[in-house]
Motif scaffolding. Structure first.
Motif, short mmCIF file in Angstrom:
data_model
loop_
_atom_site.label_atom_id
_atom_site.label_comp_id
_atom_site.label_asym_id
_atom_site.label_seq_id
_atom_site.Cartn_x
_atom_site.Cartn_y
_atom_site.Cartn_z
N ALA A 121 0.80 -1.14 0.03
CA ALA A 121 0.06 0.04 -0.08
C ALA A 121 0.87 1.20 -0.18
N ILE A 122 1.84 1.18 0.87
CA ILE A 122 2.86 2.43 0.86
C ILE A 122 3.52 2.63 -0.57
N ASP A 123 3.92 1.22 -0.90
CA ASP A 123 4.53 1.44 -2.40
C ASP A 123 3.70 2.00 -3.53
N SER A 124 2.31 2.02 -3.46
CA SER A 124 1.42 2.56 -4.37
C SER A 124 1.42 4.19 -4.22
N LEU A 125 2.00 4.75 -3.27
CA LEU A 125 2.30 6.29 -3.24
C LEU A 125 3.51 6.44 -3.93
N GLY A 126 4.60 5.48 -4.08
CA GLY A 126 5.71 5.73 -4.67
C GLY A 126 5.86 5.56 -6.17
N VAL A 127 4.65 5.14 -6.85
CA VAL A 127 4.65 5.02 -8.25
C VAL A 127 4.92 6.52 -8.97
N GLU A 128 5.16 6.29 -10.41
CA GLU A 128 5.60 7.46 -11.02
C GLU A 128 4.19 8.46 -11.32
N GLN A 129 2.85 7.72 -11.29
CA GLN A 129 1.64 8.42 -11.67
C GLN A 129 1.46 9.17 -10.31
N PHE A 130 1.41 8.57 -9.27
CA PHE A 130 1.22 9.61 -8.09
C PHE A 130 2.11 10.49 -7.79
N ILE A 131 3.52 10.21 -8.02
CA ILE A 131 4.60 11.16 -7.56
C ILE A 131 4.28 12.51 -8.93
N ARG A 132 3.84 12.07 -10.01
CA ARG A 132 3.87 13.01 -11.17
C ARG A 132 2.46 13.93 -10.55
N GLN A 133 1.53 13.32 -10.27
CA GLN A 133 0.37 14.00 -9.68
C GLN A 133 0.72 14.93 -8.31
N LEU A 134 1.53 14.61 -7.58
CA LEU A 134 1.94 15.28 -6.36
C LEU A 134 2.66 16.46 -6.95
N THR A 135 3.66 16.16 -7.92
CA THR A 135 4.45 17.42 -8.39
C THR A 135 3.89 18.33 -9.23
N THR A 136 2.69 17.99 -9.89
CA THR A 136 1.84 19.05 -10.64
C THR A 136 1.14 19.79 -9.44
N SER A 137 0.63 19.13 -8.52
CA SER A 137 -0.02 19.94 -7.22
C SER A 137 0.81 20.91 -6.81
N ILE A 138 2.16 20.45 -6.43
CA ILE A 138 3.22 21.55 -5.94
C ILE A 138 3.28 22.47 -6.78
N ASN A 139 3.48 22.36 -8.02
CA ASN A 139 3.63 23.43 -9.09
C ASN A 139 2.56 24.44 -8.90
N MET A 140 1.35 23.89 -8.74
CA MET A 140 0.32 24.89 -8.88
C MET A 140 0.03 25.67 -7.54
N ASN A 141 0.44 25.07 -6.37
CA ASN A 141 0.43 25.49 -5.21
C ASN A 141 1.77 26.03 -4.68
N LYS A 142 2.17 27.34 -4.85
CA LYS A 142 3.38 27.67 -4.36
C LYS A 142 3.66 27.90 -2.76
#
Length: 591
Positions: free
Chosen positions: A322-343
Motif C-alpha cells: 500500500a505504501i508502494d502505491s504512493l511511490g509509483v510515478e503516476q502518483f509522484i507526477r500528480q503530487l509534483t503537478t499539485s506542488i507546481n500549482m500551489n506555491k
C-alpha cells in the motif's frame, strides 16, 4: 456470554490479580467499547467484520469479569476512572463517551458477572445513538431504564434533590418493543381521558378517520402549528447543533474506525479492502496539501508494515505494498503537478512525507526533479533522494542516462550528497558529458567524496574546455589541499596554452599552487621568478613573475623563503625588488 457466568464466590478480585493489571485490562476494555460504538454503525448485522468486533468485545468483557469480578466505572465530565485511576479521557464534547454519560447525569456504571452478549449489544446500541437529534426524553438514562439490564447497573444525579440515586425499573414494568408502541399507548390514553371528560361518544373529532392531527388539535384546543411551534431558545439550540455537526471532521472519524477494524481484522481480503480505502484517503489528503492529516496516517502504515506490529508477514507485506502505491510515478507526477500549482507548500511536512516512502519511489522522484518549477522544491526532492537512495544507489543510476541534462545534473548532486566512494565509478562514465553544468556538478560531487579516486577526477577537470569547470576544480583542489594535483597544475603553467587564459584564471592557478604549499613546485617558481626578460618578452615575463610571487606569498615551507633570499643577490634589480617585497609580506603574515 457464558464464559462470564461464574459464581461470585469463585474469585476475589483484590487477591487474584495485581492492581496495575486490572487497570490495564479495564482501560483496554473501555477503549474497545468506545471504538466499537462508532465502528458497528457502519456494518450491517450480517457482516462478518461486525461479528468479529462483537466477539472481541465479548472476549474482553469475559476476561475481565472472570479475573477481576465486576467492572465498576466512575464517570467524570471527560474522563472515566477505575479504582481511582483515569483509564479513558477525551475532551471532545462530540466524541467523548464520558461526556455523553456525564451530560445525561450518569455518575457510575457497573458491569457484573453473568453479563450476556445481548446485553453488550443493547448497551452499545444505547451509547452509539445521537441523542442530540432525538426527543428530549430519549436520553441514555431513559434507554437504560427501559432495557432493565440484569448485569449492567448505573447511578445518576437527581437534579431536584442534588443527590445520586440508582435507577432501577419497577418490578411490574414491561419494556416496550418499540418507541411507536409507547406513542400509541399515550395516544389511546389521551383519547379515553378526553371521552370521559367531555362525554364525546367518538362520533365527532376523535374519530379514527379524522387522523391523529385532528385528535391532537381537539385535545389541546389549538391548531397543530401553535402546539408544536419552536421557541427562540430551541431554534438557537438547533442552530448550535447544526454548526457542531458541520465542524465535525467526519473523514478523520471514519479513518479512526477503519484503523480500529484493521487492528482486529485478520481475513486478508477484507484487510486489503480496508487498507485500500485508507490509502486512497491518504492520497487525497496529500494531493490537496493536507499533510497535517496525511502524515499521521502514513506514520501508522509504516508501523504496520513491520512484521512485529502486524498479524503475519503476509499482512505486513500488504501494508508495505500500500505504501508502494504512493511511490509509483503516476502518483509522484500528480503530487509534483499539485506542488507546481500551489506555491505555498509546507516544505518541512513535504520532506517528512517523501522520506517515509519506500525505495520504489526513488526512480519516480528522480524523474520528476526536472519538472519542478521552484528551485527550493527541486533541492528538497534531491535531499529526499539522498536519504532514500543511500543504501539503494543502483536505483539512481538510470537517471544518469536521461536525455535531459538537468535530470542528470540533479542525480549527480544526489550522489555527491550521499558521499559514497562507490559513486565514482558511475560518475566516471559521464565525466565528458556535453553539458558544462553537468561536468561542473560532477566537480562539486567528487569534492564531497573522501577518496583518492574522487580527487583524481578533480585533477582531470583542470584541462576541461569550459573555464567555469576548470575554475571550480581549482577552487575545490585548494579547499581540500590536494597536493597530488600539483604536477597537473605545473603542466598547465608550462603548457603552450597558458598564455591564452584570462588573467583571473592565471591568478587562480598560481594561488592554488601556493595554497598547496608543495616543495615540488619550488623549482618551477624559481625558474619563472629568476628568468631574464628579453626586449620582446618583457611584459609576459614580468606578468609571470608577479604570479609566481603571488604563489610564494601563500607558501610557508622553508624552501620558499630560501629561494627568495637567494633572489635578493640577483644581478637583476627587478628580481631583487620582487623577492624583497615577497619576503616582507611573508614575515608580516607570520607575525
Amino acid at each position: 456470554m457464558t464464559d462470564a457466568k461464574t459464581e461470585k464466590s469463585d474469585y476475589n478480585a483484590e487477591d487474584d490479580i495485581d492492581r496495575k493489571d486490572r487497570i490495564k485490562l479495564a482501560a483496554d476494555l473501555v477503549q474497545t467499547l468506545s471504538k466499537s460504538g462508532k465502528t458497528l454503525k457502519i456494518y450491517p448485522e450480517t457482516s462478518p467484520v461486525r461479528q468479529k468486533i462483537i466477539d472481541e468485545l465479548n472476549e474482553k468483557f469475559a476476561k475481565f469479569l472472570n479475573q477481576c469480578g465486576e467492572l465498576d466505572l466512575r464517570i467524570r465530565q471527560f474522563e472515566i476512572t477505575y479504582n481511582d485511576e483515569v483509564i479513558y479521557s477525551n475532551p471532545s464534547k462530540e466524541e467523548s463517551l464520558a461526556f455523553k454519560f456525564y451530560g445525561d447525569g450518569i455518575r457510575s456504571i457497573r458491569f457484573t458477572v453473568g453479563l450476556e452478549e445481548k446485553e453488550i449489544l443493547d448497551f452499545i446500541g444505547i451509547i452509539s445513538r445521537n441523542y442530540s437529534l432525538d426527543a428530549q426524553d430519549n436520553d441514555i438514562i431513559t434507554m437504560l431504564w427501559e432495557k432493565n439490564f440484569e448485569n449492567i447497573h448505573h447511578t445518576a444525579v437527581d437534579y431536584r434533590e442534588e443527590r445520586e440515586i440508582e435507577t432501577i425499573a419497577p418490578e411490574d414494568y414491561i419494556p416496550s418493543e418499540s418507541g411507536s408502541g409507547n406513542l400509541q399507548s399515550v395516544f389511546n390514553a389521551e383519547v379515553s381521558k378526553h371521552t370521559a371528560d367531555t362525554g364525546d361518544d367518538g362520533e365527532t373529532t376523535l374519530q379514527a378517520a379524522a387522523g391523529a392531527e385532528l385528535v391532537i388539535e381537539a385535545i389541546y384546543k389549538k391548531p397543530i402549528s401553535e402546539i408544536f411551534i419552536l421557541t427562540q431558545e430551541e431554534i438557537e439550540q438547533i442552530q448550535q447543533e447544526m454548526e457542531t455537526e458541520e465542524g465535525m471532521d467526519l473523514v478523520s472519524e471514519l479513518l479512526d474506525i477503519l484503523f480500529h477494524i484493521l487492528q482486529i481484522e485478520k481475513e486478508l481480503d477484507i484487510y486489503t479492502e480496508i487498507l485500500k480505502n485508507i490509502t486512497d484517503t491518504l492520497k487525497t489528503f496529500i494531493l490537496s496539501g493536507d499533510y497535517q492529516r496525511g502524515l499521521p496516517i502514513l506514520t501508522t502504515l509504516k508501523a504496520l508494515s513491520n512484521e512485529e506490529n502486524n498479524f503475519s508477514p503476509v499482512h505486513a507485506q500488504e501494508v508495505y505494498s500500500a505504501i508502494d502505491s504512493l511511490g509509483v510515478e503516476q502518483f509522484i507526477r500528480q503530487l509534483t503537478t499539485s506542488i507546481n500549482m500551489n506555491k505555498l507548500i509546507d516544505t518541512t511536512q513535504l520532506f517528512s512525507f517523501l522520506t517515509m516512502l519506500n525505495k520504489n519511489a526513488i526512480e519516480s522522484i528522480s524523474n520528476m526533479t526536472g519538472t519542478i518549477e521552484q528551485i527550493k522544491i527541486r533541492r528538497l526532492y534531491c535531499d529526499v533522494l539522498a536519504l532514500l537512495a543511500r543504501d539503494n544507489m543502483e536505483l539512481l543510476i538510470k537517471g544518469l542516462e536521461d536525455s535531459n541534462w538537468y535530470v542528470v545534473r540533479n542525480i549527480v548532486y544526489v550522489l555527491g550528497k550521499i558521499g559514497s566512494a562507490e559513486a565514482i565509478k558511475y560518475l566516471r562514465r559521464i565525466k565528458n558529458h556535453s553539458e558544462p553544468k553537468v561536468r561542473k556538478e560532477i566537480v562539486h560531487a567528487v569534492s564531497e567524496i573522501n577518496s583518492d579516486d574522487a580527487k583524481d577526477l578533480l585533477s582531470y577537470y583542470l584541462d576541461d574546455k569550459d573555464s567555469s569547470v576548470r575554475l571550480t576544480a581549482l577552487q575545490n583542489i585548494a579547499i581540500h589541499g590536494y597536493r597530488k594535483a600539483v604536477p597537473s597544475i605545473l603542466n598547465i603553467i608550462i603548457g603552450e596554452n597558458f598564455d591564452t587564459k584570462d588573467a583571473y584564471e592565471k591568478k587562480e592557478i598560481f594561488e592554488t599552487l601556493g595554497i598547496l604549499n608543495s616543495p615540488q613546485s619550488i623549482s618551477y617558481l624559481k625558474d619563472i621568478l629568476m628568468k631574464r626578460a628579453g626586449f620582446f618578452s618583457k611584459a609576459r615575463i614580468e606578468e609571470q613573475r608577479a604570479y609566481a610571487a603571488m604563489a610564494l606569498k601563500k607558501m610557508s615551507i622553508p624552501e620558499a623563503k630560501d629561494m627568495l633570499k637567494e633572489g635578493l643577490s640577483h644581478p637583476d634589480k627587478s628580481i631583487r625588488n620582487i623577492c624583497e617585497e615577497t619576503l616582507k609580506y611573508m614575515e608580516k603574515e607570520q607575525k
